[in-house]
Design a protein around this motif. Sequence first.
Motif, PDB file in Angstrom:
ATOM      1  N   SER A  12      75.595  64.420  15.427  1.00 58.61           N
ATOM      2  CA  SER A  12      75.964  64.890  14.089  1.00 58.61           C
ATOM      3  C   SER A  12      77.428  64.580  13.804  1.00 58.61           C
ATOM      4  CB  SER A  12      75.729  66.397  13.983  1.00 58.61           C
ATOM      5  OG  SER A  12      76.442  66.958  12.897  1.00 58.61           O
ATOM      6  N   ASN A  36      69.008  69.738  18.464  1.00 60.61           N
ATOM      7  CA  ASN A  36      68.707  68.335  18.194  1.00 60.61           C
ATOM      8  C   ASN A  36      68.125  68.151  16.792  1.00 60.61           C
ATOM      9  OD1 ASN A  36      67.761  65.658  18.126  1.00 60.61           O
ATOM     10  ND2 ASN A  36      67.516  65.642  20.342  1.00 60.61           N
ATOM     11  N   LEU A  38      67.369  65.325  15.283  1.00 57.93           N
ATOM     12  CA  LEU A  38      66.347  64.284  15.218  1.00 57.93           C
ATOM     13  C   LEU A  38      64.970  64.790  15.634  1.00 57.93           C
ATOM     14  CD1 LEU A  38      68.350  61.235  16.610  1.00 57.93           C
ATOM     15  CD2 LEU A  38      67.913  61.842  14.231  1.00 57.93           C
ATOM     16  N   SER A  39      64.912  65.816  16.462  1.00 56.96           N
ATOM     17  CA  SER A  39      63.623  66.366  16.878  1.00 56.96           C
ATOM     18  C   SER A  39      63.202  67.575  16.040  1.00 56.96           C
ATOM     19  CB  SER A  39      63.675  66.763  18.356  1.00 56.96           C
ATOM     20  OG  SER A  39      64.583  67.841  18.551  1.00 56.96           O
ATOM     21  N   ALA A 117      71.883  55.090   7.950  1.00 51.81           N
ATOM     22  CA  ALA A 117      70.476  55.361   8.248  1.00 51.81           C
ATOM     23  C   ALA A 117      69.607  54.134   8.001  1.00 51.81           C
ATOM     24  CB  ALA A 117      69.978  56.537   7.416  1.00 51.81           C
ATOM     25  N   PHE A 121      68.829  54.428  11.870  1.00 44.94           N
ATOM     26  CA  PHE A 121      67.748  55.401  12.093  1.00 44.94           C
ATOM     27  C   PHE A 121      66.924  55.555  10.812  1.00 44.94           C
ATOM     28  CE2 PHE A 121      72.026  57.167  12.036  1.00 44.94           C
ATOM     29  CZ  PHE A 121      72.075  57.912  10.869  1.00 44.94           C
ATOM     30  N   ASP A 123      63.733  55.692  10.222  1.00 44.12           N
ATOM     31  CA  ASP A 123      62.583  56.596  10.243  1.00 44.12           C
ATOM     32  C   ASP A 123      62.978  58.023   9.910  1.00 44.12           C
ATOM     33  OD1 ASP A 123      61.036  54.449  10.933  1.00 44.12           O
ATOM     34  OD2 ASP A 123      60.940  54.938  13.070  1.00 44.12           O
ATOM     35  N   PHE A 124      64.215  58.384  10.208  1.00 45.21           N
ATOM     36  CA  PHE A 124      64.672  59.753   9.964  1.00 45.21           C
ATOM     37  C   PHE A 124      64.806  60.047   8.478  1.00 45.21           C
ATOM     38  CE2 PHE A 124      68.116  63.045   9.963  1.00 45.21           C
ATOM     39  CZ  PHE A 124      67.379  64.044  10.586  1.00 45.21           C
TER      40      PHE A 124
END
Length: 211
Positions: A12, A36, A38-39, A117, A121, A123-124
């Motif tokens: 972060s 987390n 991302l999870s 992003a 990342f 997909d996030f």
Amino acid sequence: MSDFTLWGFDGSTYVRTVKMVLAEKGATGYRQEPVNVLSGEPRQPEHLARHPFGKVPVLDHDGMRILETSAITRYLNDVLPGPSLVPATPKDRARMDMIVGLVDSYGYGALIAGVAAYHLFPDFVGGRNEAMRASGLENGRKLMDFAMTTRGDSPFIAGELSLADLYLAPILFYVSLTPDRDAIFGAEGLADWWSRVEALPSYRSTQPALG
């Protein structure tokens, strides 16, 4: 320092901002509890009890829970010894506050959700979105042009090192890893500012491990 607990994960940018403040203040004995993003951990009931909107960072200290990076960093600046990261003069404080406010309102969404992003990342954020990327590049460059104009001849954005620099640095770290780096880093004066930021021990010691 053992009574400071920082909730959040190293990826972060806002958590890294707080950790850079702690490092600049020479505070090393705090405890960090990973959450987390991302999870999806921030949206779980355990963390929602800490932050009703499921965000990080969260800081616990001396029986008080503090939410939001702006409040956390101001608090740490006030309670910890070491050089102040809030400028002494009204004009420099205004310069700092302008950039912090612009980062929160426009810069984070543009540079992280729009640019970083897209490449790092996707997909996030629901996949690669060309319109978000284009808007992110436009608004991200607009922010950096304004920040460097605000900086003027100062070594950092608001005179000496301040919270404004520590807000921008973790965001631009991610941008620097993308093919769009030059579009953002081409702002006049940014290269000089960035070289100063990269040389900070607080920047080097808080770099996240990217897997």
